[in-house]
Design a protein around this motif. Sequence first.
Motif, PDB file in Angstrom:
ATOM      1  N   MET A   1       0.847  -1.180   0.000  1.00  0.00           N
ATOM      2  CA  MET A   1       0.000   0.000   0.000  1.00  0.00           C
ATOM      3  C   MET A   1       0.892   1.243   0.000  1.00  0.00           C
ATOM      4  O   MET A   1       1.764   1.388   0.832  1.00  0.00           O
ATOM      5  CB  MET A   1      -0.901  -0.017   1.237  1.00  0.00           C
ATOM      6  N   VAL A   2       0.660   2.121  -0.955  1.00  0.00           N
ATOM      7  CA  VAL A   2       1.370   3.397  -1.033  1.00  0.00           C
ATOM      8  C   VAL A   2       0.331   4.488  -0.864  1.00  0.00           C
ATOM      9  O   VAL A   2      -0.712   4.468  -1.512  1.00  0.00           O
ATOM     10  CB  VAL A   2       2.097   3.541  -2.384  1.00  0.00           C
ATOM     11  N   ILE A   3       0.602   5.434   0.029  1.00  0.00           N
ATOM     12  CA  ILE A   3      -0.368   6.491   0.288  1.00  0.00           C
ATOM     13  C   ILE A   3       0.114   7.810  -0.288  1.00  0.00           C
ATOM     14  O   ILE A   3       1.303   8.018  -0.506  1.00  0.00           O
ATOM     15  CB  ILE A   3      -0.671   6.622   1.795  1.00  0.00           C
TER      16      ILE A   3
ATOM     17  N   CYS B   1      -2.721  13.897   1.256  1.00  0.00           N
ATOM     18  CA  CYS B   1      -3.988  13.573   1.923  1.00  0.00           C
ATOM     19  C   CYS B   1      -3.888  12.331   2.794  1.00  0.00           C
ATOM     20  O   CYS B   1      -4.829  12.006   3.517  1.00  0.00           O
ATOM     21  CB  CYS B   1      -5.108  13.416   0.899  1.00  0.00           C
ATOM     22  N   LYS B   2      -2.766  11.620   2.723  1.00  0.00           N
ATOM     23  CA  LYS B   2      -2.506  10.436   3.546  1.00  0.00           C
ATOM     24  C   LYS B   2      -3.521   9.315   3.318  1.00  0.00           C
ATOM     25  O   LYS B   2      -3.859   8.572   4.223  1.00  0.00           O
ATOM     26  CB  LYS B   2      -2.458  10.784   5.037  1.00  0.00           C
ATOM     27  N   LYS B   3      -4.043   9.205   2.078  1.00  0.00           N
ATOM     28  CA  LYS B   3      -4.977   8.142   1.734  1.00  0.00           C
ATOM     29  C   LYS B   3      -4.371   7.287   0.629  1.00  0.00           C
ATOM     30  O   LYS B   3      -3.560   7.759  -0.162  1.00  0.00           O
ATOM     31  CB  LYS B   3      -6.301   8.723   1.245  1.00  0.00           C
ATOM     32  N   ASP B   4      -4.798   6.049   0.564  1.00  0.00           N
ATOM     33  CA  ASP B   4      -4.395   5.159  -0.512  1.00  0.00           C
ATOM     34  C   ASP B   4      -5.377   5.367  -1.660  1.00  0.00           C
ATOM     35  O   ASP B   4      -6.548   4.998  -1.542  1.00  0.00           O
ATOM     36  CB  ASP B   4      -4.415   3.709  -0.042  1.00  0.00           C
ATOM     37  N   PRO B   5      -4.955   5.965  -2.783  1.00  0.00           N
ATOM     38  CA  PRO B   5      -5.904   6.265  -3.859  1.00  0.00           C
ATOM     39  C   PRO B   5      -6.506   5.016  -4.499  1.00  0.00           C
ATOM     40  O   PRO B   5      -7.598   5.080  -5.042  1.00  0.00           O
ATOM     41  CB  PRO B   5      -5.085   7.073  -4.860  1.00  0.00           C
ATOM     42  N   VAL B   6      -5.824   3.894  -4.441  1.00  0.00           N
ATOM     43  CA  VAL B   6      -6.378   2.676  -5.035  1.00  0.00           C
ATOM     44  C   VAL B   6      -7.595   2.209  -4.235  1.00  0.00           C
ATOM     45  O   VAL B   6      -8.561   1.713  -4.793  1.00  0.00           O
ATOM     46  CB  VAL B   6      -5.297   1.575  -5.105  1.00  0.00           C
TER      47      VAL B   6
ATOM     48  N   PRO C   1      -3.134   5.608 -10.340  1.00  0.00           N
ATOM     49  CA  PRO C   1      -3.632   6.562  -9.351  1.00  0.00           C
ATOM     50  C   PRO C   1      -2.772   7.797  -9.100  1.00  0.00           C
ATOM     51  O   PRO C   1      -3.213   8.713  -8.429  1.00  0.00           O
ATOM     52  CB  PRO C   1      -3.713   5.717  -8.087  1.00  0.00           C
ATOM     53  N   TRP C   2      -1.540   7.846  -9.628  1.00  0.00           N
ATOM     54  CA  TRP C   2      -0.639   8.925  -9.236  1.00  0.00           C
ATOM     55  C   TRP C   2      -0.617  10.035 -10.261  1.00  0.00           C
ATOM     56  O   TRP C   2      -0.372   9.827 -11.428  1.00  0.00           O
ATOM     57  CB  TRP C   2       0.772   8.379  -9.006  1.00  0.00           C
ATOM     58  N   GLY C   3      -0.881  11.269  -9.794  1.00  0.00           N
ATOM     59  CA  GLY C   3      -0.792  12.435 -10.659  1.00  0.00           C
ATOM     60  C   GLY C   3       0.651  12.862 -10.804  1.00  0.00           C
ATOM     61  O   GLY C   3       1.124  13.139 -11.902  1.00  0.00           O
ATOM     62  N   ILE C   4       1.374  12.907  -9.704  1.00  0.00           N
ATOM     63  CA  ILE C   4       2.790  13.270  -9.701  1.00  0.00           C
ATOM     64  C   ILE C   4       3.532  12.305  -8.783  1.00  0.00           C
ATOM     65  O   ILE C   4       3.073  12.020  -7.675  1.00  0.00           O
ATOM     66  CB  ILE C   4       3.013  14.702  -9.177  1.00  0.00           C
ATOM     67  N   ALA C   5       4.656  11.820  -9.261  1.00  0.00           N
ATOM     68  CA  ALA C   5       5.571  11.041  -8.426  1.00  0.00           C
ATOM     69  C   ALA C   5       6.935  11.712  -8.565  1.00  0.00           C
ATOM     70  O   ALA C   5       7.518  11.737  -9.641  1.00  0.00           O
ATOM     71  CB  ALA C   5       5.628   9.597  -8.879  1.00  0.00           C
TER      72      ALA C   5
ATOM     73  N   GLU D   1      11.063   9.744  -1.788  1.00  0.00           N
ATOM     74  CA  GLU D   1      10.183   9.908  -2.938  1.00  0.00           C
ATOM     75  C   GLU D   1       8.845  10.425  -2.439  1.00  0.00           C
ATOM     76  O   GLU D   1       8.395  10.080  -1.352  1.00  0.00           O
ATOM     77  CB  GLU D   1       9.986   8.554  -3.622  1.00  0.00           C
ATOM     78  N   ARG D   2       8.221  11.291  -3.218  1.00  0.00           N
ATOM     79  CA  ARG D   2       6.913  11.836  -2.842  1.00  0.00           C
ATOM     80  C   ARG D   2       5.930  11.520  -3.953  1.00  0.00           C
ATOM     81  O   ARG D   2       6.251  11.666  -5.122  1.00  0.00           O
ATOM     82  CB  ARG D   2       7.016  13.333  -2.610  1.00  0.00           C
ATOM     83  N   ARG D   3       4.731  11.075  -3.562  1.00  0.00           N
ATOM     84  CA  ARG D   3       3.677  10.755  -4.527  1.00  0.00           C
ATOM     85  C   ARG D   3       2.408  11.494  -4.133  1.00  0.00           C
ATOM     86  O   ARG D   3       2.064  11.583  -2.959  1.00  0.00           O
ATOM     87  CB  ARG D   3       3.397   9.256  -4.546  1.00  0.00           C
ATOM     88  N   TYR D   4       1.723  12.009  -5.150  1.00  0.00           N
ATOM     89  CA  TYR D   4       0.466  12.726  -4.938  1.00  0.00           C
ATOM     90  C   TYR D   4      -0.604  12.133  -5.837  1.00  0.00           C
ATOM     91  O   TYR D   4      -0.370  11.914  -7.025  1.00  0.00           O
ATOM     92  CB  TYR D   4       0.631  14.217  -5.251  1.00  0.00           C
ATOM     93  N   CYS D   5      -1.791  11.883  -5.269  1.00  0.00           N
ATOM     94  CA  CYS D   5      -2.910  11.383  -6.064  1.00  0.00           C
ATOM     95  C   CYS D   5      -3.383  12.506  -6.992  1.00  0.00           C
ATOM     96  O   CYS D   5      -2.951  13.656  -6.871  1.00  0.00           O
ATOM     97  CB  CYS D   5      -4.037  10.899  -5.155  1.00  0.00           C
ATOM     98  N   PHE D   6      -4.251  12.183  -7.932  1.00  0.00           N
ATOM     99  CA  PHE D   6      -4.701  13.184  -8.896  1.00  0.00           C
ATOM    100  C   PHE D   6      -5.428  14.340  -8.228  1.00  0.00           C
ATOM    101  O   PHE D   6      -5.242  15.497  -8.603  1.00  0.00           O
ATOM    102  CB  PHE D   6      -5.591  12.546  -9.970  1.00  0.00           C
ATOM    103  N   ARG D   7      -6.239  14.053  -7.226  1.00  0.00           N
ATOM    104  CA  ARG D   7      -6.964  15.136  -6.547  1.00  0.00           C
ATOM    105  C   ARG D   7      -5.990  16.115  -5.880  1.00  0.00           C
ATOM    106  O   ARG D   7      -6.139  17.328  -5.983  1.00  0.00           O
ATOM    107  CB  ARG D   7      -7.932  14.560  -5.529  1.00  0.00           C
TER     108      ARG D   7
END
Length: 68
Positions: free
Chosen positions: A1-3, A7-12, A24-28, A39-45
């Motif tokens: 699980m990657v959050i 927002c600290k949520k798992d987009p999947v 699910p990732w807008g930017i990684a 590494e930083r990941r952000y969901c699309f929202r």
Amino acid sequence: MVICNRCKKDPVETETSEALKAAPWGIAIQPPPGSGLPERRYCFRCTIQLFDELCAMTLPLPPEPPPK
């Protein structure tokens, strides 16, 4: 699980759109190797919110009212 780092949520798990569940990732953001930064990941929202905030920072400030 990657959050999402924002927002600290798992987009999947939380996303309802099947297309966004597949990708699910807008930017990684991957820092340079050996920098020690995570590494930083952000969901699309969150990606859209970050972009809106960045655009808002480029808007000129309203003029100050003249002193009375």
